[in-house]
Design an enzyme around this catalytic site. Structure first.
Site, PDB file in Angstrom:
ATOM      1  N   ASP A  41       3.740   9.479  -0.737  1.00 21.96           N
ATOM      2  CA  ASP A  41       2.578   8.697  -0.319  1.00 21.96           C
ATOM      3  C   ASP A  41       2.334   7.610  -1.355  1.00 21.96           C
ATOM      4  O   ASP A  41       2.468   7.878  -2.554  1.00 21.96           O
ATOM      5  CB  ASP A  41       1.333   9.611  -0.233  1.00 21.96           C
ATOM      6  CG  ASP A  41       0.421   9.230   0.912  1.00 21.96           C
ATOM      7  OD1 ASP A  41       0.382   8.024   1.239  1.00 21.96           O
ATOM      8  OD2 ASP A  41      -0.251  10.116   1.473  1.00 21.96           O
ATOM      9  N   HIS A  65       0.819  -1.220   0.000  1.00 27.62           N
ATOM     10  CA  HIS A  65       0.000   0.000   0.000  1.00 27.62           C
ATOM     11  C   HIS A  65       0.851   1.268   0.000  1.00 27.62           C
ATOM     12  O   HIS A  65       0.355   2.349  -0.291  1.00 27.62           O
ATOM     13  CB  HIS A  65      -0.911   0.012   1.241  1.00 27.62           C
ATOM     14  CG  HIS A  65      -1.991  -1.027   1.175  1.00 27.62           C
ATOM     15  ND1 HIS A  65      -3.280  -0.737   0.811  1.00 27.62           N
ATOM     16  CD2 HIS A  65      -1.959  -2.364   1.383  1.00 27.62           C
ATOM     17  CE1 HIS A  65      -4.002  -1.848   0.829  1.00 27.62           C
ATOM     18  NE2 HIS A  65      -3.221  -2.847   1.166  1.00 27.62           N
TER      19      HIS A  65
END
Ligand code: F6P
Length: 463
Positions: free
Chosen positions: A363, A156
């Protein structure tokens, strides 16, 4: 239908029959309900001693099996190796890495314990899907337990470039761990490319198409950008207009424009630069004084790690400084909220905002920016200011993309957003919402599951 087994560090057990809110929990619960299955991981409790005997509960089609972590494992596996070693390196922040041998040992130990505990619950003939950076060695540990079903892994968070990865002691072992999966999923092309480069440089791996061949093993790889459930979010946002909290906020704002940020309190989110950018807006675009309010929600996270605690202190000081310098009798520029709010409340706030500020220094994907877009009123949408270093920037070209380290560029983007004509706002919104619908949460899970099932079919036909 083949049973699905999902493993993640945290397991989200439904409270009083309702699945927990939050994109990923919803996606995983949906997949498990569809296939019938097992969700295995840490139950969020810290106990006196460690155990390999899971506690199980059943809700609908899903068995939730959880283990507690001992205090030592919590400190060394979760806070230590996962969040003070892997997290900072994978977020390109070597300065925050604190490598210790006991952390590395605990990481291995907990992954081995997860594997031996999980293997007692497996029935054979299942699809196994492992999630995220806490569990890089789990696939290999499961193979050690004799598990032969296909195992997929989805990362992720970002995958670091090879030169950064090399600073992580034991990186070769971690790369080799990943090669024991049948399918490896990444958020963006960049992450997949970085992984490929790392195994080529380290092991002379050979890449053909989607497959990597290395040390006698073949691994399929792919890019699966995590999305959101657009309709659910848009519906929630529309309903939020009617609630008391939204009415109160509208009244408090009056003619002022709301600029909003909502993040976990994490150094990867670029909050210090964001606060500086808001101050730069008030300094260089003086007409914004009195006319804007910046609300930053920073939900507490991993606060036992020194960097996180230091960041909390720093942000409190910065909010105090900006308010001390610019506030007036009838205006407080920064509303800094170091609290966790329910998702419905956040969505309501997103709907009321003119600008969404999502400026992480790095991110994997970032779902807040996607939720911000889905929460907008299509007739009068707000503008997203987005870091070009977030995975979502690859999809959301309708955002104003900024370098999150460039405080003046962020301030100028906020100014541009606040001046943007309605036609342009609508056009940008349409690009983004179209993309969010195409790359939805369901599409993410459907494609990953399809590719993992193909691995199973291939294994069966070659047996
Ligand atoms: O971004 C990675 C992630 O694991 C998310 O999936 C999750 O929402 C967040 O971090 C929570 O972190 P923690 O489990 O450390 O509280």
């Amino acid at each position: 239908m083949t049973r699905l087994v999902v493993i993640s560090n945290r397991v989200s057990i439904p409270e009083s029959g309702k699945p927990q809110a939050g994109g990923l929990a919803v996606a995983i619960t949906g997949a498990l309900n569809e296939y019938g299955g097992l969700w295995f991981g840490w139950g969020g409790k810290v106990s006196q001693s460690s155990t390999s005997r899971p506690t199980t509960v059943q809700h609908d089609n899903i068995t939730y099996a959880t283990l507690p972590l001992s205090k030592e494992d919590y400190d060394d596996y979760y806070l230590g190796f996962s969040n003070e070693v892997v997290w900072p390196v994978f977020h390109f922040n070597l300065g925050a890495m604190d490598f210790r041998l006991n952390y590395a040992k605990a990481y291995q130990r907990v992954n081995e314990r997860f594997a031996s505990s999980l293997s007692t619950l497996l029935e054979g003939g299942e699809l196994i899907w492992v999630h995220d950076y806490h569990l890089l060695p789990l696939g290999k540990a499961l193979r050690g337990q004799g598990v032969s079903d296909p195992i997929g892994f989805f990362l992720h968070i970002p995958f670091p470039s090879y030169d950064l990865l090399r600073a992580l002691p034991g990186y070769r072992e971690l790369l080799d761990d990943l090669l024991h999966y049948n399918l490896l999923g990444f958020q963006t092309d960049n992450d997949l490319h970085a992984f490929r480069q790392a195994v080529i440089e380290t092991f002379d791996a050979v890449v053909f198409g989607d497959t990597i061949e290395c040390n006698g093993k073949q691994v399929r790889t792919g890019v699966y950008p995590v999305g959101i459930d657009v309709d659910e979010l848009a519906g929630e946002a529309e309903r939020s207009c009617a609630n008391e909290q939204a009415r109160q906020l509208k009244q408090d704002l009056g003619e002022r424009d709301l600029i909003i940020g909502a993040d976990r309190l994490d150094y990867s989110k670029g909050l210090v630069q964001r606060f500086n950018a808001f101050e730069a807006l008030l300094t260089h675009f003086k007409h914004r004084r009195q006319r804007t309010m910046f609300m930053q929600i920073a939900s507490p996270s991993r606060s036992a790690i020194p960097e996180y605690d230091e960041l909390r202190r720093q942000l409190e000081e910065m909010a105090g400084h900006i308010n001390g310098t610019y506030a007036d009798l009838d205006w407080v520029p920064v509303h800094y909220l170091n609290k966790t709010y329910p998702r419905e409340a956040l969505i309501g706030l997103f709907r009321s905002a003119r600008v969404g500020l999502v400026t992480p220094l790095r991110d994997g994907m970032n779902l807040v920016c996607k939720e911000f877009v889905a929460a907008q009123d299509p007739d009068d949408p707000g503008v997203l200011v987005l870091s070009e270093l977030a995975g979502a920037a690859h999809e959301l070209s309708g955002a104003l993309l900024v370098n999150p380290y460039d405080v003046h560029a962020i301030a100028s983007a906020i100014e541009q957003a606040l001046n943007m004509p309605l036609d342009e706002r609508r056009e940008r919104y349409q690009q983004m919402i179209g993309m969010l619908r195409r790359n939805s949460l369901f599409e993410w899970r459907r494609r990953f599951m399809e590719h993992l099932s193909q691995q199973q079919a291939d294994a069966q036909s070659s047996a």
